[in-house]
Design a protein around this motif. Structure first.
Motif, PDB file in Angstrom:
ATOM      1  N   UNK A 100       0.817  -1.274   0.129  1.00 45.00           N
ATOM      2  CA  UNK A 100      -0.009  -0.023  -0.136  1.00 45.00           C
ATOM      3  C   UNK A 100       0.987   1.323  -0.018  1.00 45.00           C
ATOM      4  N   UNK A 101       0.175   2.458  -0.519  1.00 46.57           N
ATOM      5  CA  UNK A 101       0.982   3.661  -0.549  1.00 46.57           C
ATOM      6  C   UNK A 101       2.455   3.601  -1.241  1.00 46.57           C
ATOM      7  N   UNK A 102       2.598   2.860  -2.569  1.00 47.48           N
ATOM      8  CA  UNK A 102       4.051   2.677  -3.107  1.00 47.48           C
ATOM      9  C   UNK A 102       4.205   4.128  -3.618  1.00 47.48           C
ATOM     10  N   UNK A 103       5.491   4.371  -3.684  1.00 44.49           N
ATOM     11  CA  UNK A 103       5.887   5.652  -4.242  1.00 44.49           C
ATOM     12  C   UNK A 103       7.013   5.589  -5.165  1.00 44.49           C
ATOM     13  N   UNK A 104       7.016   6.529  -6.329  1.00 41.67           N
ATOM     14  CA  UNK A 104       8.179   6.528  -7.328  1.00 41.67           C
ATOM     15  C   UNK A 104       9.424   7.051  -6.757  1.00 41.67           C
ATOM     16  N   UNK A 105      10.396   6.326  -7.003  1.00 45.42           N
ATOM     17  CA  UNK A 105      11.907   6.521  -6.217  1.00 45.42           C
ATOM     18  C   UNK A 105      12.276   8.193  -6.544  1.00 45.42           C
ATOM     19  N   UNK A 106      11.777   8.769  -7.753  1.00 42.22           N
ATOM     20  CA  UNK A 106      12.568   9.984  -8.131  1.00 42.22           C
ATOM     21  C   UNK A 106      11.502  11.010  -7.703  1.00 42.22           C
ATOM     22  N   UNK A 107      10.156  10.946  -8.198  1.00 46.15           N
ATOM     23  CA  UNK A 107       9.166  11.923  -7.899  1.00 46.15           C
ATOM     24  C   UNK A 107       8.427  12.006  -6.535  1.00 46.15           C
ATOM     25  N   UNK A 108       8.461  10.834  -6.223  1.00 50.63           N
ATOM     26  CA  UNK A 108       7.494  10.612  -4.669  1.00 50.63           C
ATOM     27  C   UNK A 108       6.020  10.391  -4.782  1.00 50.63           C
ATOM     28  N   UNK A 109       5.794  10.578  -6.347  1.00 51.53           N
ATOM     29  CA  UNK A 109       4.311  10.289  -6.732  1.00 51.53           C
ATOM     30  C   UNK A 109       3.902   9.020  -6.177  1.00 51.53           C
ATOM     31  N   UNK A 110       2.717   8.799  -5.837  1.00 52.72           N
ATOM     32  CA  UNK A 110       1.847   7.682  -5.557  1.00 52.72           C
ATOM     33  C   UNK A 110       1.935   6.725  -6.649  1.00 52.72           C
ATOM     34  N   UNK A 111       2.063   5.504  -6.549  1.00 51.13           N
ATOM     35  CA  UNK A 111       2.075   4.469  -7.515  1.00 51.13           C
ATOM     36  C   UNK A 111       0.741   3.808  -7.086  1.00 51.13           C
ATOM     37  N   UNK A 112      -0.369   3.807  -7.789  1.00 49.32           N
ATOM     38  CA  UNK A 112      -1.657   3.183  -7.645  1.00 49.32           C
ATOM     39  C   UNK A 112      -1.673   1.686  -7.900  1.00 49.32           C
TER      40      UNK A 112
END
Length: 538
Positions: A100-112
């Motif tokens: 849950x609540x995975x994040x992109x390693x560069x942008x920090x945006x959530x990966x759904x």
């Protein structure tokens, strides 16, 4: 009746495991990094009497590690297990962490991911792909490969990992099966009178249709022919079918020219189910047997409609490394060739139209034929000397034969255009003899025109009967905005259902069957309402 057994070709999808959380992922990383130092190399092994070569390696994902993850890198790894068996039998597994609540390693945006919305907050997605393997073989090879790698790396791994049940979110995105047909039979499938041509002629429309027939005859006729059947056409061809699909006739990249004893001299006939052919929706993993059944029914019936024998016979079918040309354990049902039925329906619709042809109808048809099959309503009014309101009344009467899309009037199908052009082009064309000449053209009786009343109703309102997957319930779906109020400018649902009952009765069907069905209609472009046909009529 004995039937030829199909063989698997492509298969892709996702197996999702949640029972052990991320533990299987972390232990694979430990095996790869600590025991294999980043790459396992090629490992030779035997599984169930078949020689396999397997390897384990990694690639970088776009996922940032969580604060609690003991990871030095800025991004998590994904682990790839590849296996190569007999001939072209291949299996590739990409093991991906999910939480849950995975994040992109560069942008920090959530990966759904689905893990944002299910009780389990972490698990593993295994993306599988390969060739010449049954779906269940992928499922069984994965834990076997893992244990072989563990033995080679001398690191025990829990035998329950990847061996338990898969999550209900698991799916299949691509699935193809095939037979290899003796080249001498190819014209039955891809020739001028072949089944692919018949489907194109009868189903493809001039505009708006997603039906496609793609032809590549670069090296040989039938080098790569693909019929793309969207879901509505696929359902119409075989009752009870649920999925859009591709029907394929194809040779290998390099066509064999001189040696009929080489299996690759002969083409494959395949049927492909693919996510993008079904509104980008994947197929449930648990339905893999149903998917096979639908594929097999399509292959066998397409061959039958082509007048190709479906019994296992090495003069008709050619064995290869993965297709044995033997009898199927579970034969499928044979359906009547739908192309004559479709043609009869369209012929009857033309005849029914010409039975009640008016002078203004005749003038519009003539102008459309003269103008190349398309015209603006205002152009038709100017060229015929009729008022625009008269033109729209003509279009209303000729619904199903003509269509008006974005102020462009055209024939509803290429068949209609070709056949009506042939009739209208005759010097003696006129109201008095039109119906007689149409009936002679199609060898139909004028009195039988009413047999198409149901199809005409469906065309008028965008209606279709849809059966539930288990066949227990039928729904009359109407893709048009309707109202229950007399004061509305939209057609009343009560009136439309009464018209449906009359059309159903006109084709000799029991009205009770339709009255017991569920009705589904639009109350706004994106809003649907449901109700039983009979109560809604009251």
């Amino acid at each position: 009746m004995r039937q030829i057994a199909t063989a698997p070709h492509e298969c892709e999808g996702n197996l999702i495991f949640t029972e052990h959380g991320l533990s299987p992922y972390w232990i694979l990383g430990r095996l790869l990094i600590q025991r294999f130092h980043g790459y396992s190399g090629e490992i030779e092994t035997e599984m169930d009497g078949e020689e396999w070569t397997i390897n384990l390696k990694y690639q970088k994902s776009g996922i940032a590690p969580r604060l609690q993850d003991d990871v030095a890198n800025e991004r998590l790894y994904e682990y790839r297990i590849s296996g190569y068996g007999r001939g072209e039998r291949k299996a590739n597994f990409l093991i991906q962490p999910r939480f849950a609540d995975m994040r992109h390693y560069e942008t920090g945006d959530q990966i759904s991911t689905p893990f944002d919305n299910i009780p389990e907050d972490e698990g593993i997605n295994v993306r599988f792909a390969g060739s010449n393997l049954e779906p269940l073989e992928f499922r069984n090879l994965l834990p076997t490969f893992v244990q072989e790698l563990a033995r080679e790396g001398d690191l025990p791994i829990n035998t329950d990992y990847f061996a338990g049940g898969v999550h209900e979110m698991s799916n299949i995105t691509t699935y193809e099966r095939y037979v290899r047909l003796n080249r001498s039979w190819s014209p039955k499938v891809v020739g001028r009178a072949g089944v692919m041509q018949r489907l194109m002629h009868l189903c493809a429309t001039e505009k708006g249709s997603k039906f496609e027939y793609r032809v590549d005859n670069e090296d040989i006729v039938g080098y790569n022919h693909r019929v793309r059947l969207p879901t509505p056409d696929a359902k119409r061809l075989i009752s009870g079918h649920r999925f859009g699909k591709q029907i394929k006739h194809y040779h290998p990249k390099y066509v064999r020219e001189d040696d009929p004893s080489d299996p690759l001299y002969h083409p494959k006939i395949g049927v492909l189910l693919k996510k993008k052919l079904n509104s980008n929706r994947s197929f449930r993993w648990e339905d893999h047997r149903k998917l096979r059944r639908e594929i097999d029914e399509t292959i066998i019936n397409v061959l039958s409609w082509s007048n190709v024998p479906v019994k296992p016979d090495h003069t008709t079918y050619v064995p290869d490394d993965h297709f044995d040309a033997v009898a199927a354990d579970d034969p499928v049902g044979l359906f009547a060739d739908p192309t004559p039925e479709l043609e009869t329906e369209q012929n009857a619709m033309i005849l029914q139209t010409f039975v009640g042809l008016r002078e203004s109808d005749e003038e519009v048809l003539k102008r459309l034929v003269t103008d190349g099959g398309e015209a603006h309503p205002n152009e038709l009014a100017n060229e015929t000397g009729r008022s625009i309101s008269t033109i729209y009344r003509v279009l209303d009467r000729l619904q199903g034969i003509l269509r008006n899309d974005n102020a462009t009037v055209s024939f509803a199908s290429k068949k209609f255009e070709q056949d009506i052009s042939a009739i209208v082009d005759q010097v003696e064309f006129g109201i008095k003899n039109a119906a007689d000449r149409v009936s002679k053209l199609y060898n139909l009786e004028t009195k039988n025109a009413s047999s198409n009343a149901w199809q005409k109703f469906c065309n008028k309102y965008g209606a279709a009967l849809v059966e539930a997957a288990d066949g227990t319930e039928t729904t009359l779906r109407i893709d048009m905005v309707l109202s229950k109020l007399k004061s509305s400018s939209n057609p009343r649902i009560q009136d439309v259902l009464e018209e449906a009952i009359r059309a159903w009765r006109a084709v000799g069907r029991d009205p009770l069957e339709l009255r017991e069905a569920t009705a589904q209609w639009q109350t706004a472009p994106d809003t649907w309402e449901y109700g039983k046909v009979n109560p809604t009529l009251r």
